[in-house]
Motif scaffolding. Sequence first.
Motif, PDB file in Angstrom:
ATOM      1  N   LYS A  13      11.110 -68.687  34.049  1.00  0.00           N
ATOM      2  CA  LYS A  13      11.850 -68.548  35.312  1.00  0.00           C
ATOM      3  C   LYS A  13      13.056 -69.484  35.328  1.00  0.00           C
ATOM      4  O   LYS A  13      14.156 -69.089  35.694  1.00  0.00           O
ATOM      5  N   GLU A  14      12.848 -70.726  34.899  1.00  0.00           N
ATOM      6  CA  GLU A  14      13.935 -71.703  34.895  1.00  0.00           C
ATOM      7  C   GLU A  14      15.083 -71.275  33.984  1.00  0.00           C
ATOM      8  O   GLU A  14      16.247 -71.513  34.284  1.00  0.00           O
ATOM      9  N   ALA A  15      14.753 -70.635  32.870  1.00  0.00           N
ATOM     10  CA  ALA A  15      15.782 -70.202  31.909  1.00  0.00           C
ATOM     11  C   ALA A  15      16.236 -68.762  32.143  1.00  0.00           C
ATOM     12  O   ALA A  15      16.955 -68.203  31.323  1.00  0.00           O
ATOM     13  N   ARG A  16      15.806 -68.161  33.223  1.00  0.00           N
ATOM     14  CA  ARG A  16      16.139 -66.764  33.544  1.00  0.00           C
ATOM     15  C   ARG A  16      15.687 -65.809  32.433  1.00  0.00           C
ATOM     16  O   ARG A  16      16.401 -64.898  32.039  1.00  0.00           O
ATOM     17  N   LEU A  17      14.467 -66.057  31.942  1.00  0.00           N
ATOM     18  CA  LEU A  17      13.855 -65.202  30.925  1.00  0.00           C
ATOM     19  C   LEU A  17      12.582 -64.541  31.460  1.00  0.00           C
ATOM     20  O   LEU A  17      11.742 -64.085  30.696  1.00  0.00           O
ATOM     21  N   GLN A  18      12.448 -64.501  32.766  1.00  0.00           N
ATOM     22  CA  GLN A  18      11.241 -63.970  33.402  1.00  0.00           C
ATOM     23  C   GLN A  18      10.993 -62.507  33.031  1.00  0.00           C
ATOM     24  O   GLN A  18       9.868 -62.120  32.759  1.00  0.00           O
ATOM     25  N   GLU A  19      12.039 -61.719  33.020  1.00  0.00           N
ATOM     26  CA  GLU A  19      11.882 -60.294  32.697  1.00  0.00           C
ATOM     27  C   GLU A  19      11.326 -60.111  31.281  1.00  0.00           C
ATOM     28  O   GLU A  19      10.431 -59.293  31.056  1.00  0.00           O
ATOM     29  N   GLU A  20      11.847 -60.881  30.336  1.00  0.00           N
ATOM     30  CA  GLU A  20      11.386 -60.773  28.955  1.00  0.00           C
ATOM     31  C   GLU A  20       9.926 -61.213  28.817  1.00  0.00           C
ATOM     32  O   GLU A  20       9.142 -60.565  28.126  1.00  0.00           O
ATOM     33  N   LEU A  21       9.565 -62.311  29.476  1.00  0.00           N
ATOM     34  CA  LEU A  21       8.178 -62.782  29.418  1.00  0.00           C
ATOM     35  C   LEU A  21       7.243 -61.780  30.083  1.00  0.00           C
ATOM     36  O   LEU A  21       6.187 -61.459  29.545  1.00  0.00           O
ATOM     37  N   ASN A  22       7.621 -61.269  31.232  1.00  0.00           N
ATOM     38  CA  ASN A  22       6.772 -60.286  31.924  1.00  0.00           C
ATOM     39  C   ASN A  22       6.535 -59.053  31.052  1.00  0.00           C
ATOM     40  O   ASN A  22       5.432 -58.533  30.999  1.00  0.00           O
ATOM     41  N   TRP A  23       7.580 -58.587  30.380  1.00  0.00           N
ATOM     42  CA  TRP A  23       7.428 -57.435  29.497  1.00  0.00           C
ATOM     43  C   TRP A  23       6.444 -57.748  28.377  1.00  0.00           C
ATOM     44  O   TRP A  23       5.571 -56.934  28.057  1.00  0.00           O
ATOM     45  N   ALA A  24       6.571 -58.937  27.770  1.00  0.00           N
ATOM     46  CA  ALA A  24       5.670 -59.326  26.679  1.00  0.00           C
ATOM     47  C   ALA A  24       4.223 -59.372  27.154  1.00  0.00           C
ATOM     48  O   ALA A  24       3.316 -58.882  26.469  1.00  0.00           O
ATOM     49  N   ILE A  25       3.990 -59.925  28.325  1.00  0.00           N
ATOM     50  CA  ILE A  25       2.629 -60.004  28.872  1.00  0.00           C
ATOM     51  C   ILE A  25       2.099 -58.600  29.172  1.00  0.00           C
ATOM     52  O   ILE A  25       0.941 -58.297  28.888  1.00  0.00           O
ATOM     53  N   GLU A  26       2.938 -57.749  29.718  1.00  0.00           N
ATOM     54  CA  GLU A  26       2.508 -56.367  29.999  1.00  0.00           C
ATOM     55  C   GLU A  26       2.126 -55.636  28.714  1.00  0.00           C
ATOM     56  O   GLU A  26       1.114 -54.932  28.673  1.00  0.00           O
ATOM     57  N   GLU A  27       2.938 -55.790  27.665  1.00  0.00           N
ATOM     58  CA  GLU A  27       2.633 -55.128  26.390  1.00  0.00           C
ATOM     59  C   GLU A  27       1.339 -55.679  25.786  1.00  0.00           C
ATOM     60  O   GLU A  27       0.522 -54.914  25.265  1.00  0.00           O
ATOM     61  N   ALA A  28       1.154 -56.983  25.835  1.00  0.00           N
ATOM     62  CA  ALA A  28      -0.075 -57.595  25.311  1.00  0.00           C
ATOM     63  C   ALA A  28      -1.293 -57.116  26.100  1.00  0.00           C
ATOM     64  O   ALA A  28      -2.353 -56.851  25.525  1.00  0.00           O
TER      65      ALA A  28
END
Length: 106
Positions: free
Chosen positions: A82-97
Amino acid sequence: MGNLLSRLNTAERLQFFINTGFYFSMQIRGKYSLHAQHEDHEYRAITECFHRIFQCLRGIGDSPEPRMPEDAVLLMLNDIAKEARLQEELNWAIEEATKLLAKSDI
């Protein structure tokens, strides 16, 4: 997500974090293009996320009882992303996992 992780066996927890790291790294690759301009905080956040993921993997491999609660690791990843504005990328990775985990017969 927390309740799901607490019900998983060691192999499932390991696979979840392996897949999260893999898919998150896929999302981040696009940020490293030739001659791209990046800010240091983004690099630090990416490095810190992968450090936490692999720290978790090491802990799972060492013992069936995690050194650090895995829910806490996910919260850390979320805060860092969230701090680095990478929330969308992390959320996608968690969803795929999570999708792969649902299909898994581990």
